[in-house]
Design an enzyme around this catalytic site. Structure first.
Site, mmCIF file in Angstrom:
data_model
loop_
_atom_site.group_PDB
_atom_site.id
_atom_site.type_symbol
_atom_site.label_atom_id
_atom_site.label_comp_id
_atom_site.label_asym_id
_atom_site.label_seq_id
_atom_site.Cartn_x
_atom_site.Cartn_y
_atom_site.Cartn_z
ATOM 1 N N CYS A 2 -6.781 -3.868 -8.434
ATOM 2 C CA CYS A 2 -7.419 -3.261 -9.427
ATOM 3 C C CYS A 2 -8.008 -2.413 -9.271
ATOM 4 C CB CYS A 2 -8.289 -4.523 -9.854
ATOM 5 S SG CYS A 2 -8.031 -6.321 -10.092
ATOM 6 N N ARG A 27 -4.503 3.025 -7.821
ATOM 7 C CA ARG A 27 -4.755 1.968 -6.995
ATOM 8 C C ARG A 27 -3.489 0.860 -7.514
ATOM 9 N NH1 ARG A 27 -10.024 1.582 -5.628
ATOM 10 N NH2 ARG A 27 -10.211 -0.535 -5.874
ATOM 11 N N TRP A 74 -4.625 -5.358 -11.432
ATOM 12 C CA TRP A 74 -3.181 -5.976 -11.210
ATOM 13 C C TRP A 74 -3.436 -7.365 -10.729
ATOM 14 C CZ3 TRP A 74 -2.119 -7.785 -5.383
ATOM 15 C CH2 TRP A 74 -1.207 -7.335 -5.159
ATOM 16 N N ASN A 98 -13.062 -7.184 -10.281
ATOM 17 C CA ASN A 98 -11.955 -6.778 -9.108
ATOM 18 C C ASN A 98 -11.584 -8.300 -7.858
ATOM 19 O OD1 ASN A 98 -11.040 -4.518 -10.231
ATOM 20 N ND2 ASN A 98 -11.700 -3.314 -8.471
ATOM 21 N N GLY A 99 -10.508 -8.597 -7.496
ATOM 22 C CA GLY A 99 -10.724 -9.046 -5.676
ATOM 23 C C GLY A 99 -10.399 -10.836 -6.839
ATOM 24 N N GLU A 476 8.851 1.908 10.147
ATOM 25 C CA GLU A 476 8.330 3.397 9.004
ATOM 26 C C GLU A 476 8.990 4.055 7.614
ATOM 27 O OE1 GLU A 476 5.521 3.383 7.608
ATOM 28 O OE2 GLU A 476 5.539 6.349 6.741
ATOM 29 N N LYS A 480 9.209 2.968 3.633
ATOM 30 C CA LYS A 480 8.530 4.537 3.205
ATOM 31 C C LYS A 480 9.952 3.598 1.741
ATOM 32 C CE LYS A 480 5.606 5.313 2.987
ATOM 33 N NZ LYS A 480 4.520 5.060 3.653
ATOM 34 N N GLU A 483 9.828 0.730 -0.261
ATOM 35 C CA GLU A 483 8.697 0.372 -0.993
ATOM 36 C C GLU A 483 8.217 1.354 -2.100
ATOM 37 O OE1 GLU A 483 4.890 1.522 0.047
ATOM 38 O OE2 GLU A 483 4.938 2.440 1.752
ATOM 39 N N HIS A 499 21.842 -7.930 19.115
ATOM 40 C CA HIS A 499 21.516 -8.976 19.079
ATOM 41 C C HIS A 499 21.663 -9.834 17.536
ATOM 42 C CE1 HIS A 499 20.893 -9.132 23.290
ATOM 43 N NE2 HIS A 499 20.343 -7.700 22.773
ATOM 44 N N LYS A 599 -2.799 0.389 -4.286
ATOM 45 C CA LYS A 599 -3.092 1.099 -3.179
ATOM 46 C C LYS A 599 -3.744 0.748 -1.933
ATOM 47 C CE LYS A 599 -3.526 5.542 -0.779
ATOM 48 N NZ LYS A 599 -1.968 5.763 0.367
HETATM 49 C C1 AGP Z 1 2.277 2.062 2.971
HETATM 50 O O1 AGP Z 1 2.789 3.125 2.752
HETATM 51 C C2 AGP Z 1 1.801 1.246 1.843
HETATM 52 N N1 AGP Z 1 1.593 1.357 1.310
HETATM 53 C C3 AGP Z 1 0.998 0.056 2.851
HETATM 54 O O2 AGP Z 1 2.196 -0.669 4.119
HETATM 55 C C4 AGP Z 1 -0.378 0.320 3.607
HETATM 56 O O3 AGP Z 1 0.372 1.170 4.144
HETATM 57 C C5 AGP Z 1 -1.115 -0.906 4.066
HETATM 58 O O4 AGP Z 1 -1.681 -1.396 2.770
HETATM 59 C C6 AGP Z 1 -2.143 -0.625 4.895
HETATM 60 O O5 AGP Z 1 -3.098 0.221 3.831
HETATM 61 P P1 AGP Z 1 -4.010 1.459 4.627
HETATM 62 O O6 AGP Z 1 -3.746 2.034 5.670
HETATM 63 O O7 AGP Z 1 -5.394 1.742 3.037
HETATM 64 O O8 AGP Z 1 -5.351 -0.007 5.295
#
Ligand code: AGP
Length: 604
Positions: A2, A27, A74, A98-99, A476, A480, A483, A499, A599
């Site tokens: 949020c 965000r 959010w 927020n939260g 990674e 990418k 997501e 395996h 974010k």
């Molecule tokens: C990565 O592309 C994602 N957006 C997500 O996994 C992110 O890396 C993760 O939420 C950690 O965020 P931070 O580095 O701000 O702690």
């Protein structure tokens, strides 16, 4: 996550609240709303979906008033529909949150037992009625907020308006939801981060856990959690407009991918000067173990760091995702160091891992991209990745800046431990100076990578493989892709194929392999043979030497420059980022704000 914006001032706030919400879109959110006070009355607009819907309502009904709040939601409790959008209000109070209010259920039951009717499914609404009830019993808004805060459990940030109080806005913060106050000319501001406040002011102060503040156009009175007056330092934020705009790029993510040569260079310049590496002087030569914890992409950076610290500096390393680490209560060594890696510095699981490490006697070192973040402020030592604001939800430039800083840390630790002689140290440290030009070269392969995205965009499942330091890179690359394009992708250690995952292989399951010609190349080349034998389309990222060994069995190559163990992860990360980006473009998904994602994940 949020986003909150609030302005109490001396000129109309409606449009400026919407502008502030625009800065918070990155965000991640699924509904939005604003409220203002005008001639003593509270006015509100809310809309589900993207901000354009709220702006449409504002065009029809441009709220008046010099005091207002705004929110991008959010969804955590309750569907992402208008009735659950913030601000939440009743006849006296309007607020954004927020939260999570963790004890919202018993509070709601108590309030409903008193005959209060709720209109939403949210946890937030209990705060509206709690404050109101105190005011009904004669409390001032300040007293009502102070009493209510003491009854709320959880991590939250709040901004609150009161009917009849044109010049009052109260802000509060508890736990991991950050909240910044901004100082203007005859105005005060509140925002979830400095980016939201950048168009309004660069004079910022950050509320600490338990702080709450009474804002008026003239200034703010701050209290800490037991209501004692407190002051917090005002810092100047130099977030230029160019740093937080897309510029000529179609997406923040693409801009941030192309910024990487510069951000890597900035990180190198910050810590590598005249052949010396300037990192916190920790007891690297006697360190029993380095414990690393992070989430998502930052966790993958930690996994790569494990290979470097153990192989180059001979320091035992344990790496764990923070949401697991914080609950498995691992024993930690005397005089150990805990390293938290986080772009935002606000990820609640990583913050909890920090708390666990600190309460178990670890010296806390954090690697963050936001100097004023909660993780940074609770660390003994902080290394700042010089990546600048990262707006795209998918982390890119922060990742390669993290890798650059981690490589420098491993080298300096090795030098201090004496396991790397001066000559080898200088050679490896200077070798990192090749990273920016190497990344520039790889970025020039974008057109070729676009072509490879055509192979992935039709797939329902994609496998990413790597060995050694390229195994976390496979993870990674899969993250990418999944997501931002919503294609299911899985990263795997190439040696693990036999395996189980090899059962997945068929002609419509593309396999992306990260395979520079390094000491494990022969091993991964056999894995590539195994894949080819089962007819799955192969996309292999390698160099000239690797390609020469694979030319008869691989369908699609991406030939990258020769690299070292220290430069390969950043160099190979870039094509994986571009592959995900262009596949997502072909799929038509929202690259910068993928569905359901935020974010910075400041709730559990
Ligand atoms: C990565 O592309 C994602 N957006 C997500 O996994 C992110 O890396 C993760 O939420 C950690 O965020 P931070 O580095 O701000 O702690």
């Amino acid at each position: 996550m949020c986003g909150i914006i609030g302005i109490v001032g001396n000129k109309p706030v409606g449009q400026r609240l919407l502008d502030g919400l625009e800065k918070l879109e990155y965000r991640g959110y699924d509904s939005a709303g604003i409220a203002t006070i005008h001639k003593g009355q509270i006015y509100r607009l809310r809309a589900e979906g993207k901000l354009v819907n709220l702006k449409g309502k504002f065009l029809e009904d441009p709220l008046q008033g010099y005091n207002g709040i705004g929110h991008t939601r959010w969804a955590t409790h309750g569907q992402p529909i208008e009735i659950n959008a913030h601000p939440h209000q009743n006849s006296k109070v309007s607020l954004v949150h927020n939260g999570i209010i963790e004890n919202h259920t018993p509070l709601r039951q108590e309030l409903e037992a008193k005959g209060i009717l709720f209109e939403s499914e949210t946890d937030t609404e209990v705060v509206v009625h709690l404050i109101s009830l105190y005011m009904d019993k004669g409390s001032t808004p300040q007293e009502a907020v102070s009493k209510s805060l003491k009854q709320l459990n959880g991590a939250f940030a709040l901004a609150i308006l009161f009917k009849g109080y044109e010049n009052l806005l109260i802000a509060a913060r508890k736990g991991g939801s950050p909240l910044a106050l901004g100082y203007g000319q005859g105005e005060m501001y509140v925002g979830s981060d400095a980016i939201a406040l950048a168009p309004l002011t660069n004079k910022i102060c950050y509320l600490e856990d338990g702080d709450w503040g009474i804002l008026s156009p003239e200034g703010v009175t701050l209290y800490e959690k037991n209501d004692h007056p407190v002051s917090r330092p005002v810092v100047e934020n130099h977030l230029s407009e160019s740093a937080i705009s897309k510029g000529s790029y179609d997406h923040y993510m693409l801009k941030e991918i192309f910024e990487q040569p510069r951000t890597i260079e900035a990180t190198l310049n910050a810590y590598l000067r005249e052949g010396k590496i300037d990192i916190p002087k920790l007891p690297w030569d006697s360190l029993p173990r380095l414990t690393i914890s992070a989430c998502g992409t930052a966790y993958y950076a930690g996994l790569i760091a494990k290979y470097w610290f153990e192989k180059i500096a001979r320091i035992p390393v344990e790496v764990d995702i923070a949401s697991e680490f914080r609950y498995r209560t691992p024993p930690l060594p005397e005089k150990g160091v805990g390293l938290l890696i986080s772009q935002s510095g606000e990820t609640i699981d990583t913050l909890a891992a920090l708390d666990y490490m600190k309460s178990n006697g670890q010296t806390i070192l954090s690697l963050v991209n936001v100097q004023t973040s909660s993780i940074a402020r609770q660390s003994d030592y902080v290394l700042l990745t010089q990546a600048g604001p990262e707006i795209g939800v998918a982390s890119t430039k922060a990742f390669t800046s993290q890798l650059t800083a981690l490589a420098l840390m491993a080298l300096e630790a090795a030098r201090i431990k004496g396991v790397l002689n001066e000559k080898a140290f200088k050679e490896k440290a200077q070798g990192l100076r090749f990273l920016p030009p190497l990344c520039e070269k790889v970025l020039r392969l974008e057109e070729q990578i676009k072509g490879l995205a055509q192979v992935l965009m039709k797939a329902k499942n994609v496998l990413f493989l790597g060995r050694g330091i390229h195994y976390p890179l496979a993870l990674e690359g899969a993250l990418k892709l999944k997501e931002i394009s919503y294609i299911h992708a899985e990263g795997y250690a190439a040696g693990e194929m036999k395996h189980g995952p090899i059962a997945l292989l068929e002609k419509d399951v593309p396999v992306v392999v990260v395979a520079p010609y390094d000491e494990l190349f022969e091993k991964i080349a056999s894995n590539i043979q195994e894949v080819a034998a089962r007819g799955a389309p192969l996309l292999v990222l390698t160099d000239q030497k690797g390609a020469a060994h694979l030319k008869d069995i691989v369908d699609h190559f991406l030939i990258l420059p020769m690299t070292s163990d220290l430069t390969a992860p950043s160099v190979y990360a870039i094509p994986l980022q571009l592959l995900a980006y262009h596949t997502a473009l072909l799929k038509g998904t929202d690259v910068d704000q993928p569905r359901n994602l935020a974010k910075s994940v400041t709730v559990e």
